[in-house]
Design a protein around this motif. Structure first.
Motif, short mmCIF file in Angstrom:
data_model
loop_
_atom_site.label_atom_id
_atom_site.label_comp_id
_atom_site.label_asym_id
_atom_site.label_seq_id
_atom_site.Cartn_x
_atom_site.Cartn_y
_atom_site.Cartn_z
N UNK A 225 31.03 47.25 -59.60
CA UNK A 225 32.08 47.65 -58.68
C UNK A 225 33.22 46.66 -58.64
N UNK A 226 33.70 46.39 -57.41
CA UNK A 226 34.89 45.57 -57.22
C UNK A 226 34.61 44.08 -57.33
N UNK B 261 27.56 38.55 -60.73
CA UNK B 261 28.91 38.06 -61.04
C UNK B 261 29.20 38.06 -62.54
N UNK B 262 28.18 38.37 -63.35
CA UNK B 262 28.43 38.54 -64.78
C UNK B 262 29.04 39.91 -65.07
N UNK B 263 28.78 40.89 -64.20
CA UNK B 263 29.21 42.26 -64.49
C UNK B 263 30.34 42.75 -63.59
N UNK B 264 30.72 41.93 -62.59
CA UNK B 264 31.83 42.30 -61.72
C UNK B 264 32.89 41.21 -61.75
N UNK B 265 34.16 41.56 -61.53
CA UNK B 265 35.19 40.52 -61.44
C UNK B 265 34.80 39.55 -60.32
N UNK B 266 34.67 38.27 -60.63
CA UNK B 266 34.08 37.36 -59.65
C UNK B 266 34.74 35.99 -59.68
N UNK B 267 34.71 35.35 -58.52
CA UNK B 267 35.13 33.96 -58.38
C UNK B 267 34.08 33.25 -57.55
N UNK B 268 33.61 32.10 -58.03
CA UNK B 268 32.64 31.29 -57.30
C UNK B 268 33.34 30.04 -56.79
N UNK B 269 33.23 29.80 -55.49
CA UNK B 269 33.73 28.56 -54.88
C UNK B 269 32.51 27.79 -54.41
N UNK B 270 32.34 26.57 -54.94
CA UNK B 270 31.14 25.79 -54.61
C UNK B 270 31.55 24.37 -54.22
N UNK B 271 30.54 23.54 -53.93
CA UNK B 271 30.80 22.17 -53.53
C UNK B 271 31.31 22.09 -52.10
#
Length: 370
Positions: free
Chosen positions: A317-318, A338-348
């Motif tokens: 999906x989105x 997050x491999x199959x959807x447009x994704x951004x990871x914010x960590x730390x």
């Protein structure tokens, strides 16, 4: 009201554990900065440069101030808050070498801030275009800085040691009233942390409409009240208290604009889903409507996405904005999603709940005073 005394600022064991975690995220240079600030009880940048000869010192100071580790008092820097200052003086192991490198910290500060700026720009664009806001998903990680107990702590307290199976067995053999009496102490939070107030403000001005939470507490509801939202401005829905049909209709109604759906129950309703059996799946109607929302664009904060019932609703999906201090473990459900959807990871550190919400709030409102 009596004056504040030093004992009032001593963190309890749960806050101390959280402060310890915050300290662990700091690199060696950041710890040296805090050590100098603590020792001086107020020190300016030129004075710090006399003690710490790092070419990126201004960047560290700016980042640590943005993240709440430091605060400005005129030209001087002080520790971000009295609780953290007290913990640093009494408990910090200044000789311990950090596992976080300066380089990784600088990359994280700059990368995290860039991503938060980007998310704010996208939120503004959606609002300007008259598009629905991102759906917000909140997990237990959002509650820790407000004094709620981590799941591991709850298990250890109830069982006597960390044993999830024994914990689930105990809960399965308690009545609703017995379970409430045993668990309510862990979720009677004192007040919402600043992150909740920033989230509530953003919902108030239209940046979040639909919020799904797996938490039992009332932190977000209390924050809504603190920012001036009234009962008629927000509808709070509790899965298991309201019928599936009512939840579906309420989510589709245009008013009130803000809806909070508590997916795993609510302390006041004495309805708390904990065990694998209880969080295995939602009713079919609730699952279908959740899939509709969760397969749009979502912001997930403080949730490890290990609950089967929620994960069943997440498909292709989105966009996913995943905000969590820890990077997703390889092959975990959220890692695969997050491999199959447009994704951004914010960590730390920028992904710690209060830090992220404050920075997002400042980007969206331009209010630098909070």
């Amino acid at each position: 009201m009596r004056p504040i005394i030093p004992r009032d600022l001593e963190p309890d064991e749960h806050l101390a554990a959280r402060l310890r975690m915050d300290f662990d995220y700091l690199s060696d240079t950041e710890r040296r900065i805090l050590h100098e600030v603590c020792a001086a009880e107020g020190i300016n940048e030129p004075q710090l440069q006399g003690h710490i000869s790092h070419p990126r010192l201004p960047t560290f100071l700016h980042g640590m101030t943005q993240l709440g580790y430091l605060r400005r008092e005129g030209d001087d820097y002080a520790v971000g808050n009295a609780f953290f200052a007290g913990w640093l003086r009494e408990s910090a192991d200044w000789k311990q070498k950090s596992e976080i490198s300066d380089e990784a910290t600088l990359d994280m500060m700059e990368g995290g801030k860039r991503m938060i700026k980007r998310s704010a720009a996208l939120m503004r664009d959606r609002k300007a275009a008259g598009q629905p806001p991102y759906v917000l998903v909140l997990g237990a990680g959002a509650t820790l800085s407000s004094g709620c107990r981590a799941m591991r702590d709850v298990v250890q307290e109830v069982v006597g040691h960390y044993d999830l199976k024994a914990f689930y067995d105990i809960l399965d053999n308690l009545s609703e009233t017995e379970r409430y009496a045993r668990l309510q102490q862990f979720f009677q939070e004192p007040y919402p942390s600043p992150g909740y107030r920033h989230l509530a403000e953003l919902a108030k001005i239209g940046y979040f409409d639909v919020i799904f939470s797996t938490n039992f507490d009332f932190l977000l509801e209390n924050a809504f009240t603190e920012v001036g939202l009234k009962a008629e401005d927000v509808e709070v829905l509790v899965n298991g208290r309201e019928s599936e049909d009512y939840i579906l209709k309420a989510l589709e109604r245009p008013t009130p604009r803000i809806k909070l759906l508590k997916l795993h129950g609510d302390l006041k309703a004495r309805n708390m889903a904990f065990t694998p059996k209880e969080i295995f799946e939602f009713g079919q109607k609730v699952e279908n409507v959740l899939a509709k929302y969760l397969n749009g664009d979502v912001v997930i904060i403080g949730h490890e996405m290990r609950d089967d019932d929620i994960n069943r609703c997440i498909r292709d999906g989105g966009a996913i904005w995943y905000v969590h201090p820890e990077e997703p473990a390889v092959e975990s459900f959220i890692w695969r999603a997050i491999q199959v959807r447009p994704s951004t990871v914010i960590s730390g550190a920028p992904a710690q709940f209060d830090n992220f919400c404050e920075m997002l709030y400042k980007e969206l409102t331009g209010d630098l005073s909070s």
